[in-house]
Motif scaffolding. Structure first.
Motif, mmCIF file in Angstrom:
data_model
loop_
_atom_site.group_PDB
_atom_site.id
_atom_site.type_symbol
_atom_site.label_atom_id
_atom_site.label_comp_id
_atom_site.label_asym_id
_atom_site.label_seq_id
_atom_site.Cartn_x
_atom_site.Cartn_y
_atom_site.Cartn_z
ATOM 1 N N ARG A 106 -14.346 1.549 -4.981
ATOM 2 C CA ARG A 106 -14.946 2.779 -4.464
ATOM 3 C C ARG A 106 -14.131 3.347 -3.303
ATOM 4 O O ARG A 106 -13.867 4.551 -3.238
ATOM 5 N N THR A 107 -13.746 2.469 -2.392
ATOM 6 C CA THR A 107 -12.960 2.913 -1.243
ATOM 7 C C THR A 107 -11.619 3.490 -1.687
ATOM 8 O O THR A 107 -11.190 4.544 -1.207
ATOM 9 N N THR A 108 -10.963 2.814 -2.617
ATOM 10 C CA THR A 108 -9.671 3.295 -3.120
ATOM 11 C C THR A 108 -9.819 4.642 -3.807
ATOM 12 O O THR A 108 -9.012 5.562 -3.573
ATOM 13 N N LEU A 109 -10.819 4.791 -4.647
ATOM 14 C CA LEU A 109 -11.030 6.059 -5.345
ATOM 15 C C LEU A 109 -11.385 7.167 -4.359
ATOM 16 O O LEU A 109 -10.950 8.319 -4.521
ATOM 17 N N TYR A 110 -12.147 6.845 -3.351
ATOM 18 C CA TYR A 110 -12.508 7.820 -2.310
ATOM 19 C C TYR A 110 -11.254 8.325 -1.602
ATOM 20 O O TYR A 110 -11.089 9.534 -1.376
ATOM 21 N N ILE A 111 -10.362 7.404 -1.254
ATOM 22 C CA ILE A 111 -9.125 7.796 -0.576
ATOM 23 C C ILE A 111 -8.261 8.657 -1.491
ATOM 24 O O ILE A 111 -7.720 9.695 -1.071
ATOM 25 N N ILE A 112 -8.130 8.259 -2.758
ATOM 26 C CA ILE A 112 -7.312 9.006 -3.711
ATOM 27 C C ILE A 112 -7.825 10.433 -3.873
ATOM 28 O O ILE A 112 -7.052 11.409 -3.847
ATOM 29 N N MET A 113 -9.125 10.574 -4.040
ATOM 30 C CA MET A 113 -9.707 11.901 -4.268
ATOM 31 C C MET A 113 -9.501 12.813 -3.067
ATOM 32 O O MET A 113 -9.069 13.972 -3.214
ATOM 33 N N LEU A 114 -9.786 12.326 -1.867
ATOM 34 C CA LEU A 114 -9.667 13.182 -0.693
ATOM 35 C C LEU A 114 -8.212 13.522 -0.390
ATOM 36 O O LEU A 114 -7.898 14.659 -0.011
ATOM 37 N N VAL A 115 -7.311 12.563 -0.550
ATOM 38 C CA VAL A 115 -5.892 12.852 -0.323
ATOM 39 C C VAL A 115 -5.404 13.907 -1.312
ATOM 40 O O VAL A 115 -4.670 14.831 -0.938
ATOM 41 N N GLY A 167 -9.911 3.934 11.335
ATOM 42 C CA GLY A 167 -11.028 4.523 10.595
ATOM 43 C C GLY A 167 -10.536 5.105 9.289
ATOM 44 O O GLY A 167 -9.388 5.561 9.185
ATOM 45 N N ILE A 168 -11.390 5.113 8.281
ATOM 46 C CA ILE A 168 -10.964 5.569 6.965
ATOM 47 C C ILE A 168 -10.680 7.070 6.956
ATOM 48 O O ILE A 168 -9.753 7.528 6.282
ATOM 49 N N THR A 169 -11.458 7.850 7.712
ATOM 50 C CA THR A 169 -11.214 9.299 7.758
ATOM 51 C C THR A 169 -9.857 9.605 8.376
ATOM 52 O O THR A 169 -9.085 10.420 7.845
ATOM 53 N N ASN A 170 -9.552 8.961 9.480
ATOM 54 C CA ASN A 170 -8.248 9.171 10.124
ATOM 55 C C ASN A 170 -7.112 8.663 9.239
ATOM 56 O O ASN A 170 -6.018 9.238 9.232
ATOM 57 N N ALA A 171 -7.356 7.589 8.503
ATOM 58 C CA ALA A 171 -6.329 7.085 7.589
ATOM 59 C C ALA A 171 -6.050 8.095 6.481
ATOM 60 O O ALA A 171 -4.890 8.304 6.095
ATOM 61 N N ILE A 172 -7.094 8.727 5.955
ATOM 62 C CA ILE A 172 -6.906 9.744 4.914
ATOM 63 C C ILE A 172 -6.103 10.923 5.457
ATOM 64 O O ILE A 172 -5.194 11.438 4.796
ATOM 65 N N GLY A 236 1.975 5.353 -4.365
ATOM 66 C CA GLY A 236 2.365 5.318 -2.964
ATOM 67 C C GLY A 236 1.185 5.509 -2.024
ATOM 68 O O GLY A 236 1.111 4.892 -0.960
ATOM 69 N N VAL A 237 0.246 6.375 -2.423
ATOM 70 C CA VAL A 237 -0.953 6.587 -1.611
ATOM 71 C C VAL A 237 -1.767 5.301 -1.521
ATOM 72 O O VAL A 237 -2.250 4.916 -0.443
ATOM 73 N N ILE A 238 -1.928 4.609 -2.658
ATOM 74 C CA ILE A 238 -2.698 3.359 -2.669
ATOM 75 C C ILE A 238 -2.025 2.312 -1.797
ATOM 76 O O ILE A 238 -2.684 1.608 -1.010
ATOM 77 N N LEU A 239 -0.714 2.188 -1.912
ATOM 78 C CA LEU A 239 0.007 1.201 -1.106
ATOM 79 C C LEU A 239 -0.031 1.548 0.375
ATOM 80 O O LEU A 239 -0.154 0.653 1.229
ATOM 81 N N THR A 240 0.070 2.840 0.700
ATOM 82 C CA THR A 240 -0.019 3.238 2.105
ATOM 83 C C THR A 240 -1.399 2.958 2.672
ATOM 84 O O THR A 240 -1.538 2.463 3.795
ATOM 85 N N ALA A 241 -2.443 3.280 1.884
ATOM 86 C CA ALA A 241 -3.808 3.003 2.330
ATOM 87 C C ALA A 241 -4.016 1.501 2.521
ATOM 88 O O ALA A 241 -4.645 1.072 3.504
#
Length: 307
Positions: A106-115, A167-172, A236-241
């Motif tokens: 869920r966290t990974t998909l959330y990051i992918i979608m927002l990025v 924080g996840i928001t700042n990471a995105i 690359g986004v997944i690895l960076t996150a």
């Protein structure tokens, strides 16, 4: 009032509608079908697509896939090996590793979608404007892009994340700030090749403004290449996150995130390898899936680019 009639009394064919909404819909469906057929000739692309769909299904069905709470601690059952009760064992706090890997999807998909939502419009608009307008606009926009490209993506993301705070928001936000320049470069190259095209010249002669030409003609033509680039960049986004999570700058405890799981489990890697292996394998498999799907999608949307 007179009407133009043929010798047989019927109206000429020029009176018939040839471009109805139904015809346009059928043409779109046919185009999608042909694209899907081109995609299916890539078995590795289908494998990647299947893994991505499995990731989405796992993220949606996470509460029904496991009876455990990803944040619930059980110090009496810490570092238990894989068993029938805990398929992937437990971590240093007694939390079920399988549950945390599932919720980490869920966290990974959330990051992918927002990025993607942030990066795609920024890169597409900046690149299309720079390529079509040229002159000082191109110089300013591309020099800013070059500044971002002059640093490695992960290093720049670490700098932004450190400045913004954990924080996840700042990471995105940090990931998005480092992911848009390649999209802008690609969109600019597409816009440069389209700027002097005959259909653009015809639209310009009809009095269309620059804004209308960019939004109605340039951006849609650049979109397929940008979609392919975004798909390939997802790894690359997944690895960076995961890297930000590993360093404590991404998702914060007790949120389940694959990079953070690897970070906290590395101290127990020799005696309890399952704590690190499960999230590490998840990162590798999902990153590979996006690369495989992106390669196949490139051949579908840009057949000449894949030759």
């Amino acid at each position: 009032m007179t009407a133009i009639m043929t010798s047989s009394g019927a109206r000429p064919k020029s009176w018939l509608k040839t471009d109805t909404p139904k015809d346009a819909f059928q043409a779109s469906v046919q185009q999608l079908y042909q694209g899907w057929r081109r995609f299916t000739i890539h078995p590795l692309g289908l494998l990647g697509l299947g893994i991505i769909l499995l990731l989405i299904a796992t993220a949606i069905a996470a509460p029904w896939l496991t009876p455990y709470d990803p944040a619930a601690q059980d110090m009496m059952g810490r570092l238990q090996p894989p068993s029938a009760a805990h398929w992937l064992g437990t971590d240093e706090f007694g939390r079920d590793v399988f549950t945390r890997v599932v919720y980490g999807a869920r966290t990974t998909l959330y990051i992918i979608m927002l990025v993607t939502i942030i990066v795609a419009p920024i890169g597409l608009i900046i690149g299309a404007c720079a390529g079509y307008l040229g002159g000082w606009a191109d110089e300013v926009l591309m020099r800013v892009t070059d500044i971002f490209l002059s640093f490695p993506g992960l290093v720049l993301a670490l700098g932004f994340a450190a400045a913004l705070g954990p924080g996840i928001t700042n990471a995105i936000i940090a990931i998005a700030l480092t992911a848009w320049p390649p999209m802008a470069r690609l969109a600019r190259a597409e816009a440069l090749s389209l700027r002097n095209a005959d259909f653009i010249a015809a639209v310009r002669l009809q009095g269309a403004s620059r804004t209308r030409i960019i939004t109605r003609h340039i951006l849609p033509m650049c979109l397929p290449s940008v979609i392919v680039r975004i798909t390939l960049n997802m790894a690359g986004v997944i690895l960076t996150a995961a890297g930000l999570g590993f360093l404590g700058l991404g998702a914060q405890p007790p949120m389940a995130e694959w990079g953070a799981m690897v970070s906290t489990g590395r101290e127990y890697m020799l005696d309890s390898p399952w704590v690190v292996a499960a999230p590490g394998i998840a990162i590798a498999v999902v990153s590979l899936a996006f690369n495989l799907a992106g390669d196949a999608l490139r051949d579908v949307l840009d057949p000449k680019g894949g030759e």
